[in-house]
Design a protein around this motif. Structure first.
Motif, short mmCIF file in Angstrom:
data_model
loop_
_atom_site.label_atom_id
_atom_site.label_comp_id
_atom_site.label_asym_id
_atom_site.label_seq_id
_atom_site.Cartn_x
_atom_site.Cartn_y
_atom_site.Cartn_z
N LEU A 206 -34.41 -18.21 9.57
CA LEU A 206 -34.52 -19.64 9.49
C LEU A 206 -35.80 -19.75 8.53
O LEU A 206 -35.53 -20.80 7.58
CB LEU A 206 -34.89 -20.32 10.84
N MET A 207 -36.76 -19.18 8.37
CA MET A 207 -37.71 -19.33 7.62
C MET A 207 -37.45 -18.93 6.08
O MET A 207 -37.73 -19.75 5.26
CB MET A 207 -39.13 -18.44 7.95
N LEU A 208 -36.63 -17.83 6.04
CA LEU A 208 -36.21 -17.67 4.79
C LEU A 208 -35.33 -18.73 4.18
O LEU A 208 -35.24 -18.89 2.95
CB LEU A 208 -35.26 -15.96 5.01
N LEU A 209 -34.21 -18.99 5.03
CA LEU A 209 -33.39 -20.37 4.58
C LEU A 209 -34.13 -21.51 4.15
O LEU A 209 -33.85 -22.02 3.27
CB LEU A 209 -32.51 -20.51 5.58
N GLY A 210 -35.24 -21.69 4.87
CA GLY A 210 -36.00 -22.90 4.52
C GLY A 210 -36.76 -22.64 3.20
O GLY A 210 -36.71 -23.52 2.58
N ARG A 211 -37.24 -21.36 3.05
CA ARG A 211 -38.01 -21.30 1.88
C ARG A 211 -37.00 -21.34 0.54
O ARG A 211 -37.31 -21.82 -0.44
CB ARG A 211 -38.74 -19.98 1.64
N ALA A 212 -35.74 -20.63 0.68
CA ALA A 212 -34.78 -20.81 -0.47
C ALA A 212 -34.53 -22.33 -0.64
O ALA A 212 -34.29 -22.63 -1.96
CB ALA A 212 -33.31 -19.99 0.11
N PHE A 213 -34.27 -23.01 0.65
CA PHE A 213 -33.82 -24.34 0.05
C PHE A 213 -34.82 -25.38 -0.42
O PHE A 213 -34.64 -26.23 -1.30
CB PHE A 213 -33.28 -25.07 1.39
N SER A 214 -36.35 -25.02 -0.25
CA SER A 214 -37.33 -26.00 -0.49
C SER A 214 -37.69 -25.30 -1.86
O SER A 214 -38.50 -26.15 -2.50
CB SER A 214 -38.33 -25.84 0.32
N ALA A 215 -37.64 -24.14 -2.51
CA ALA A 215 -37.80 -23.71 -3.77
C ALA A 215 -37.52 -24.54 -4.85
O ALA A 215 -36.37 -24.73 -5.00
CB ALA A 215 -37.59 -21.98 -3.97
N LYS A 216 -38.16 -24.82 -5.71
CA LYS A 216 -37.76 -25.74 -6.87
C LYS A 216 -36.98 -24.66 -7.69
O LYS A 216 -36.14 -25.14 -8.33
CB LYS A 216 -39.09 -26.16 -7.72
N ARG A 217 -37.40 -23.36 -7.76
CA ARG A 217 -36.68 -22.58 -8.48
C ARG A 217 -36.72 -21.04 -7.86
O ARG A 217 -37.59 -20.64 -7.32
CB ARG A 217 -37.20 -22.06 -9.88
N PHE A 218 -35.66 -20.65 -7.67
CA PHE A 218 -35.34 -19.42 -6.57
C PHE A 218 -35.76 -18.06 -7.55
O PHE A 218 -35.30 -17.88 -8.81
CB PHE A 218 -33.97 -19.23 -6.28
N GLY A 219 -36.91 -17.33 -7.07
CA GLY A 219 -37.39 -16.35 -7.91
C GLY A 219 -37.75 -15.33 -7.19
O GLY A 219 -37.25 -15.14 -6.15
N HIS A 220 -38.54 -14.43 -7.83
CA HIS A 220 -39.12 -13.02 -7.05
C HIS A 220 -39.93 -13.45 -5.66
O HIS A 220 -39.56 -12.48 -4.85
CB HIS A 220 -40.08 -12.38 -7.88
N HIS A 221 -40.42 -14.45 -5.33
CA HIS A 221 -41.04 -14.49 -4.14
C HIS A 221 -39.92 -14.54 -3.22
O HIS A 221 -40.20 -14.15 -1.80
CB HIS A 221 -42.27 -15.92 -4.41
N GLU A 222 -39.20 -15.40 -3.47
CA GLU A 222 -38.06 -15.68 -2.48
C GLU A 222 -37.21 -14.37 -2.11
O GLU A 222 -36.74 -14.03 -1.11
CB GLU A 222 -37.09 -16.90 -2.87
N ALA A 223 -36.86 -13.55 -3.50
CA ALA A 223 -36.03 -12.33 -3.37
C ALA A 223 -36.95 -11.49 -2.51
O ALA A 223 -36.27 -10.79 -1.56
CB ALA A 223 -35.77 -11.97 -4.61
N THR A 224 -38.13 -11.30 -2.57
CA THR A 224 -38.87 -10.42 -1.86
C THR A 224 -39.04 -10.77 -0.43
O THR A 224 -39.07 -10.03 0.31
CB THR A 224 -40.42 -10.46 -2.44
N THR A 225 -39.10 -11.99 -0.14
CA THR A 225 -39.02 -12.52 1.28
C THR A 225 -37.54 -12.12 1.95
O THR A 225 -37.60 -11.50 3.08
CB THR A 225 -39.21 -14.05 1.35
N ALA A 226 -36.63 -12.24 1.17
CA ALA A 226 -35.21 -11.55 1.65
C ALA A 226 -35.26 -10.18 1.97
O ALA A 226 -34.81 -9.67 2.99
CB ALA A 226 -34.19 -12.16 0.81
#
Length: 152
Positions: A107-127
């Motif tokens: 849920l936190m991962l999805l929240g981060r992905a939806f709230s990111a202005k640009r999906f990048g390395h930080h979001e991918a690393t979280t996944a």
């Protein structure tokens, strides 16, 4: 008293959730947070769709565990009824808490992905990191399943 058929089906759901989780990681590594086609075009799903599917499957596993607990309690196997009951409920319950922790992480991962202005390395690393946890929880369950349901 254990229902091996039901437990096997529940285990298959959890193991398949590792596959959907990995599909989500591969989409994240492509920086594809969402699907690029119809919802029915599974080959065009992004990380969000794969992780949502993983979440649903993990929730189904937890629901299956709750159902199994209710059945076993109805048959007289409780945490205090025998040493076997104590070990069964403590090990599977502790594992279930870890699965719930993984569901919260999704849920936190999805929240981060939806709230990111640009999906990048930080979001991918979280996944990726979340998937490591999920895969580990799955491997632990396979060992528990073997010890509890197969070896007896």
């Amino acid at each position: 008293k254990l229902n091996l058929t039901f437990a096997t089906a529940n285990t298959i759901v959890l193991v398949l959730s590792s596959i959907t989780c990995q599909m989500g990681v591969w989409a994240a590594e492509r920086f594809q947070p969402r699907r690029t086609g119809s919802i029915f075009q599974v080959n065009r799903w992004g990380m969000n769709e794969w992780i949502t599917m993983t979440y649903v499957m993990g929730s189904m596993f937890i629901g299956g565990q709750v159902y199994e607990y209710a059945e076993l309690v109805g048959e007289g196997l409780t945490i205090s009824s025998s040493p076997y009951g104590s070990v069964f409920y403590l090990t599977t319950g502790f594992h279930g808490l870890h699965v719930v922790g993984g569901l919260i992480a999704f849920l936190m991962l999805l929240g981060r992905a939806f709230s990111a202005k640009r999906f990048g390395h930080h979001e991918a690393t979280t996944a990726i990191v979340t998937s490591y946890y999920w895969h580990f929880v799955d491997v632990v369950w396979i060992a528990l399943f073997g010890a509890i349901y197969l070896i007896r």
